[in-house]
Design a protein around this motif. Structure first.
Motif, PDB file in Angstrom:
ATOM      1  N   SER A  63       0.843  -1.194   0.000  1.00  0.00           N
ATOM      2  CA  SER A  63       0.000   0.000   0.000  1.00  0.00           C
ATOM      3  C   SER A  63       0.877   1.241   0.000  1.00  0.00           C
ATOM      4  O   SER A  63       1.923   1.252   0.641  1.00  0.00           O
ATOM      5  CB  SER A  63      -0.898   0.013   1.241  1.00  0.00           C
ATOM      6  OG  SER A  63      -1.641   1.210   1.266  1.00  0.00           O
ATOM      7  N   ASP A  66      -2.071   3.141   3.258  1.00  0.00           N
ATOM      8  CA  ASP A  66      -2.794   2.348   4.249  1.00  0.00           C
ATOM      9  C   ASP A  66      -3.733   1.373   3.550  1.00  0.00           C
ATOM     10  O   ASP A  66      -4.424   1.746   2.602  1.00  0.00           O
ATOM     11  CB  ASP A  66      -3.587   3.316   5.144  1.00  0.00           C
ATOM     12  CG  ASP A  66      -4.645   2.607   5.961  1.00  0.00           C
ATOM     13  OD1 ASP A  66      -4.351   1.522   6.484  1.00  0.00           O
ATOM     14  OD2 ASP A  66      -5.781   3.131   6.063  1.00  0.00           O
ATOM     15  N   GLN A  67      -3.794   0.151   4.015  1.00  0.00           N
ATOM     16  CA  GLN A  67      -4.596  -0.854   3.313  1.00  0.00           C
ATOM     17  C   GLN A  67      -6.092  -0.632   3.497  1.00  0.00           C
ATOM     18  O   GLN A  67      -6.889  -1.088   2.674  1.00  0.00           O
ATOM     19  CB  GLN A  67      -4.195  -2.281   3.748  1.00  0.00           C
ATOM     20  CG  GLN A  67      -4.600  -2.721   5.141  1.00  0.00           C
ATOM     21  CD  GLN A  67      -3.583  -2.335   6.222  1.00  0.00           C
ATOM     22  OE1 GLN A  67      -2.683  -1.533   5.987  1.00  0.00           O
ATOM     23  NE2 GLN A  67      -3.729  -2.914   7.408  1.00  0.00           N
ATOM     24  N   VAL A  68      -6.495   0.047   4.563  1.00  0.00           N
ATOM     25  CA  VAL A  68      -7.929   0.309   4.743  1.00  0.00           C
ATOM     26  C   VAL A  68      -8.368   1.423   3.786  1.00  0.00           C
ATOM     27  O   VAL A  68      -9.418   1.338   3.141  1.00  0.00           O
ATOM     28  CB  VAL A  68      -8.256   0.679   6.211  1.00  0.00           C
ATOM     29  CG1 VAL A  68      -9.753   0.892   6.380  1.00  0.00           C
ATOM     30  CG2 VAL A  68      -7.760  -0.407   7.156  1.00  0.00           C
ATOM     31  N   TRP A 116      -5.009   0.633  14.595  1.00  0.00           N
ATOM     32  CA  TRP A 116      -5.370  -0.683  14.072  1.00  0.00           C
ATOM     33  C   TRP A 116      -5.337  -1.679  15.230  1.00  0.00           C
ATOM     34  O   TRP A 116      -4.275  -2.098  15.674  1.00  0.00           O
ATOM     35  CB  TRP A 116      -4.361  -1.045  12.987  1.00  0.00           C
ATOM     36  CG  TRP A 116      -4.488  -2.376  12.319  1.00  0.00           C
ATOM     37  CD1 TRP A 116      -3.622  -3.434  12.468  1.00  0.00           C
ATOM     38  CD2 TRP A 116      -5.469  -2.788  11.357  1.00  0.00           C
ATOM     39  NE1 TRP A 116      -4.027  -4.468  11.662  1.00  0.00           N
ATOM     40  CE2 TRP A 116      -5.157  -4.109  10.957  1.00  0.00           C
ATOM     41  CE3 TRP A 116      -6.589  -2.171  10.792  1.00  0.00           C
ATOM     42  CZ2 TRP A 116      -5.915  -4.814  10.030  1.00  0.00           C
ATOM     43  CZ3 TRP A 116      -7.338  -2.881   9.867  1.00  0.00           C
ATOM     44  CH2 TRP A 116      -7.003  -4.178   9.503  1.00  0.00           C
ATOM     45  N   TYR A 121       0.059   0.665  14.628  1.00  0.00           N
ATOM     46  CA  TYR A 121      -0.214   1.045  13.242  1.00  0.00           C
ATOM     47  C   TYR A 121      -1.539   1.820  13.210  1.00  0.00           C
ATOM     48  O   TYR A 121      -2.464   1.511  13.968  1.00  0.00           O
ATOM     49  CB  TYR A 121      -0.316  -0.216  12.361  1.00  0.00           C
ATOM     50  CG  TYR A 121      -0.691   0.117  10.926  1.00  0.00           C
ATOM     51  CD1 TYR A 121       0.264   0.613  10.041  1.00  0.00           C
ATOM     52  CD2 TYR A 121      -2.010  -0.016  10.482  1.00  0.00           C
ATOM     53  CE1 TYR A 121      -0.082   0.956   8.743  1.00  0.00           C
ATOM     54  CE2 TYR A 121      -2.357   0.322   9.179  1.00  0.00           C
ATOM     55  CZ  TYR A 121      -1.394   0.810   8.324  1.00  0.00           C
ATOM     56  OH  TYR A 121      -1.736   1.167   7.041  1.00  0.00           O
ATOM     57  N   TYR A 123      -4.779   3.423  10.856  1.00  0.00           N
ATOM     58  CA  TYR A 123      -5.466   3.350   9.560  1.00  0.00           C
ATOM     59  C   TYR A 123      -6.423   4.523   9.405  1.00  0.00           C
ATOM     60  O   TYR A 123      -6.794   5.179  10.376  1.00  0.00           O
ATOM     61  CB  TYR A 123      -6.190   2.012   9.419  1.00  0.00           C
ATOM     62  CG  TYR A 123      -7.445   1.879  10.256  1.00  0.00           C
ATOM     63  CD1 TYR A 123      -7.383   1.428  11.569  1.00  0.00           C
ATOM     64  CD2 TYR A 123      -8.703   2.208   9.741  1.00  0.00           C
ATOM     65  CE1 TYR A 123      -8.531   1.300  12.341  1.00  0.00           C
ATOM     66  CE2 TYR A 123      -9.856   2.081  10.505  1.00  0.00           C
ATOM     67  CZ  TYR A 123      -9.764   1.626  11.799  1.00  0.00           C
ATOM     68  OH  TYR A 123     -10.908   1.513  12.554  1.00  0.00           O
ATOM     69  N   TYR A 523       2.263   5.205  10.591  1.00  0.00           N
ATOM     70  CA  TYR A 523       1.166   5.638   9.704  1.00  0.00           C
ATOM     71  C   TYR A 523       1.783   6.280   8.479  1.00  0.00           C
ATOM     72  O   TYR A 523       2.798   6.960   8.570  1.00  0.00           O
ATOM     73  CB  TYR A 523       0.203   6.612  10.398  1.00  0.00           C
ATOM     74  CG  TYR A 523       0.768   7.979  10.699  1.00  0.00           C
ATOM     75  CD1 TYR A 523       1.368   8.256  11.921  1.00  0.00           C
ATOM     76  CD2 TYR A 523       0.696   9.016   9.758  1.00  0.00           C
ATOM     77  CE1 TYR A 523       1.884   9.509  12.197  1.00  0.00           C
ATOM     78  CE2 TYR A 523       1.201  10.282  10.042  1.00  0.00           C
ATOM     79  CZ  TYR A 523       1.795  10.517  11.260  1.00  0.00           C
ATOM     80  OH  TYR A 523       2.306  11.764  11.534  1.00  0.00           O
TER      81      TYR A 523
END
Ligand SMILES: Nc1nc2c(c(=O)[nH]1)N[C@@H](CNc1ccc(C(=O)N[C@@H](CCC(=O)N[C@@H](CCC(=O)N[C@@H](CCC(=O)O)C(=O)O)C(=O)O)C(=O)O)cc1)CN2
Ligand SMILES: [Zn+2]
Length: 770
Positions: A63, A66-68, A116, A121, A123, A523
């Motif tokens: 990413s 961020d993957q979200v 997260w 981490y 998100y 982040y």
């Protein structure tokens, strides 16, 4: 028997992605150049897994931020305020949502960011409206699958599962439950799966972390429906449902009976669930054993893991057992092989460790060892592992009887200030003589390139200690003078001497070791290098007194001492796995207590003990909360209560919600608490108001994670909101958090606006009195 991992770090082993993103944001490289760096990291990660012999290689674990947020872009959950700005590319739109955008007459703040689960981490929180519609907007997951396929790797794309994605988000309007959006959302997932299947994908990993958390009946029901529909529509796709960070507990029956190929369970966090899972798994389902710790850096104990694998194989048979990491490797550093500095990390301790790359090898080795524990080579592997594990257990480096005795002698008298807050407040008002709405900052000032390059040169021996300290002194002096100039009431020294608020203290305490390249994403492009606690912790000498005393000597205004609290030091380090966290925490608490006393003796009147990680340390299951809160709050009190009543203790917390732990926050009994508030428009303050929180509060009046400069009117508005719910004699004025990630230009503008805002509020009060 198959091997896989749930995800690999994407920041790059030398933080290549961080550097490229920051260059792109600064306009120094093009989108194509940034994409190129991304491609080379993905390639590296895929090859690494392939060469190690991993069977199912992950994609879409990469990413840019961020993957979200990736998922929000994928399903087009893009709030209107970004959409209407018509950015020149999807990537710019994406970064605007992540970081805000203030350029060319566009001015839009960033989306909310939060922790997260119980990790460090962060998100980007998806936003949902009542009539939220979704569509397939970004095809990242499909593109990445094809990208790998071109290189001959048929990957297992990783997706956040629909229910977990909805639960990670937030309702931005009243009157609906976001779980009901599943009807609108699911068709988009079907589209994605169709495209992946048509492109040749066989395996899909659905991350469903909420399946290991407390779920309502409705949520449980929705999970069931979702996989049922997926199974009906895509009978050929092999789905792995990945749970992590906790055990399945009351969701166990639901989870094992899902109509999927494989269920992944976290056996590091919850080894005890194995038996019940094995007893209840129906014939067709495989179990993926998360046995290599994705949250910590210790070497895997092969003997233990092999015993677990055998148990599983005995019940399921080899074919239905997968070997894996407990969770994604996002949370550990990339590569132990980069650490080749004996002075930083001795080879004795290095022998006890495994980072992401080494953990991949562990996963593969466990399979090989299981299939053949008789070959000479494999016997030696097991023997060597035994030796390393034993050497850690028995090393004299780890045990310090003096520390153990001191922790054993902690009693009630170590956890209480002399008098309750109302009496202390009278003494403090007299001693400190502050105006209404006192202004302050949270501690750090910009960690500029220069400041970091001085430290770098000092570490490399290019400048000596004296030269390094002279440079820091000048920077501190500039910061003090400037704060005086614009009229801040309680000053800070700026933390220029610190690399990171946890690493810095770790370096000064016994029982810690460090890495040179052990970066972990916190982040976006921001990383931390968590220290490793391997032994009993103690403080050989004062850690902050010199810098605090120096800063105080430059001004007649009050300078706040600045410490990191025991829970945060614990939470943001890799912790030992041979001792209760609570015990380690108390050891750190005693060290901080001694530091507080030393600062008091040096004449410092206000001391801040940061505890931003108290909230994230909460166990993910509610029934474990009280036990944690008891020792965590107690550790803060051990650290903070050895001081006289006219001295003021501050604490600071960011990214926290307080509603359900407000009693515990009050029990900490800090004289002042500063909290992050601005991204939620002071919503977070309601918890304090509803509770009638008795002590003083500084609700953050502007967001520090974005380069955007706030206007004084915005802050006046927020303060007026705060004043409606908190008595004004209890209010402080400060930013959301420290300013180390900001530049000086924006910092100066923002704080000048903030001081003006405080003055406007004071004048209003004054004119009301007159
Ligand atoms: N541990 C921790 N967790 C936390 C926070 C925190 O502050 N600490 N805050 C919240 C998250 N916020 C964060 C805010 C900022 C950064 C941050 O700024 N990180 C820096 C690294 C900080 C650091 O350790 N810096 C070192 C190393 C700096 C460095 O990169 N040096 C260069 C060389 C520098 C030069 O010559 O220019 C290199 O090694 O290549 C130092 O200052 O000494 C970054 O990503 O850039 C991280 C998290 C929650 N969790
Ligand atoms: Zn903070």
């Amino acid at each position: 028997m198959k091997t896989h991992i749930l995800g690999y770090p994407r920041i790059g082993s030398k933080r290549e992605l961080k550097k490229a993103c920051e260059q792109y944001w600064a306009g120094k490289i093009s989108e194509e150049e940034l994409e190129k760096v991304g491609k080379s990291i993905k390639n590296y990660n895929w090859n690494l897994q392939q060469e190690a012999g991993i069977d199912l290689i992950s994609s879409n674990d990469f990413s840019f931020y961020d993957q979200v947020l990736d998922m929000s872009l994928t399903v087009n959950a893009v709030p209107e305020r970004y959409k209407k700005l018509h950015f020149k590319s999807k990537l710019d739109l994406y970064f605007a949502m992540a970081r805000g955008h203030q350029k060319n007459n566009i001015d839009v703040p960033a989306m909310e960011m939060t922790k997260w689960f119980d990790t460090n981490y962060h998100y980007i929180v998806p936003e949902f409206k009542k009539d939220q519609q979704f569509s397939l907007f970004s095809t990242k997951v499909i593109d990445e699958y094809k990208e790998a396929k071109k290189q001959g790797i048929n990957t297992k794309p990783v997706l956040i599962a629909p229910v977990s994605y909805l639960l990670l988000g937030k309702e931005k309007e009243q009157g609906f439950n976001r779980i009901d959006l599943i009807t609108n959302l699911l068709p988009i997932y079907f589209k994605i799966l169709t495209e992946l299947e048509e492109s040749g994908a066989e395996w899909i990993q659905f991350d469903e972390p909420f399946l290991a958390l407390d779920l309502t009946e409705k949520e449980q029901h929705t999970v069931k429906q979702v996989y049922k529909q997926i199974q009906e529509k895509f009978p050929k796709l092999k789905i792995i449902v990945a749970t992590y960070f906790e055990g399945l507990q009351d969701n166990l029956n639901l989870a094992v009976n899902l109509p999927v190929e494989t269920l992944h369970i976290d056996l590091v966090r919850n080894p005890n669930q194995l038996k019940e899972v094995l007893d209840n798994t129906p014939k067709k389902v495989s179990i993926s054993l998360g046995i290599v710790d994705g949250r910590n850096v210790w070497k895997n104990d092969y003997r233990e893991s092999l015993a677990t694998i055998k148990k599983a194989v005995n019940v399921l048979g080899q074919e239905r057992v997968f070997i894996s990491t407990s969770c994604s490797l996002l949370h550990v550093p990339c590569d132990l092989d980069s650490e080749n500095n004996e002075e930083v990390l001795t080879s004795e301790i290095k022998n006890w460790l495994a980072f992401a790359k080494q953990k991949i090898t562990e996963v593969v080795t466990l399979k090989q060892l299981f299939l053949d524990d008789n070959s000479e080579k494999n016997k030696n592997t097991i023997l060597k592992n035994r030796k390393d594990i034993e050497s850690k257990k028995t090393s004299p480096l780890i045990n310090d009887p003096t520390v153990k005795d001191r922790v054993a002698s902690i009693s009630n008298k170590h956890t209480k200030r002399l008098n309750p807050f109302p009496s202390r407040k009278i003494l403090q008002n007299k001693a400190l003589n502050l105006p209404l709405y006192p202004t302050t900052t949270i501690g750090s000032f910009p960690q500029t390139k220069e400041v970091r390059s001085w430290r770098n040169k000092f570490k490399k021996g290019e400048i000596n200690q004296k030269e390094y300290e002279e440079l820091l002194k000048k920077e501190t002096e500039k910061a003090i003078n400037w704060q005086e100039e614009i009229g801040i009431d309680v000053l800070v020294h700026g933390e220029f001497e610190r690399n990171d608020m946890v690493e810095y203290f770790g370096e000064k305490l016994n029982g810690f070791v460090f890495t040179k390249f052990g970066w972990v994403q916190s982040y976006g492009s921001r990383c931390v290098k968590p220290p490793i606690i391997f032994g009993d912790v103690s403080r050989p000498k004062p850690m902050t007194v010199k810098w605090t005393r120096y800063a105080q000597s430059l001004t007649s205004k009050l300078v706040k001492g600045m410490l990191t609290g025991p829970v945060t030091i614990l939470q943001w380090s890799f912790v030992r796995n041979d001792q209760d966290r609570a015990v380690t925490c108390n050891q750190i608490a005693l060290a901080i207590r001694d530091e507080v006393k030393d600062l008091e003796n040096a004449g410092i009147q206000i001391i801040q003990i940061d505890e931003p990680a108290i909230r994230e340390g909460l166990p993910l299951r509610k029934n474990n909360w009280q036990n944690y809160l008891k020792w965590a709050i107690n550790a803060f009190k051990i650290a903070s209560s050895g001081i006289n009543d006219e001295r003021q203790i501050h604490t600071h917390m960011c990214y926290s919600e307080f509603n359900d732990i407000i009693q515990n926050i009050a029990d900490m009994d800090a004289d002042v608490i500063t909290i992050e508030c601005s991204r939620s428009q002071m919503e977070l303050l309601d918890a304090f108001a509803d509770f009638n929180y008795p002590n003083e509060i500084g609700p953050g009046v502007y967001d520090i994670h974005s380069p955007r400069v706030p206007h004084k009117d915005e802050m006046v508005l927020l303060l007026n909101k705060a004043k409606k719910v908190i008595p004004e004699e209890l209010l402080w004025v400060n930013p959301d958090c420290g300013l180390k990630t900001r530049g000086w230009d924006e910092t100066k503008k923002a704080l000048t606006e903030m001081v003006t805002a405080a003055k406007i509020l004071r004048e209003k009060t004054f004119s009301n009195i007159v």
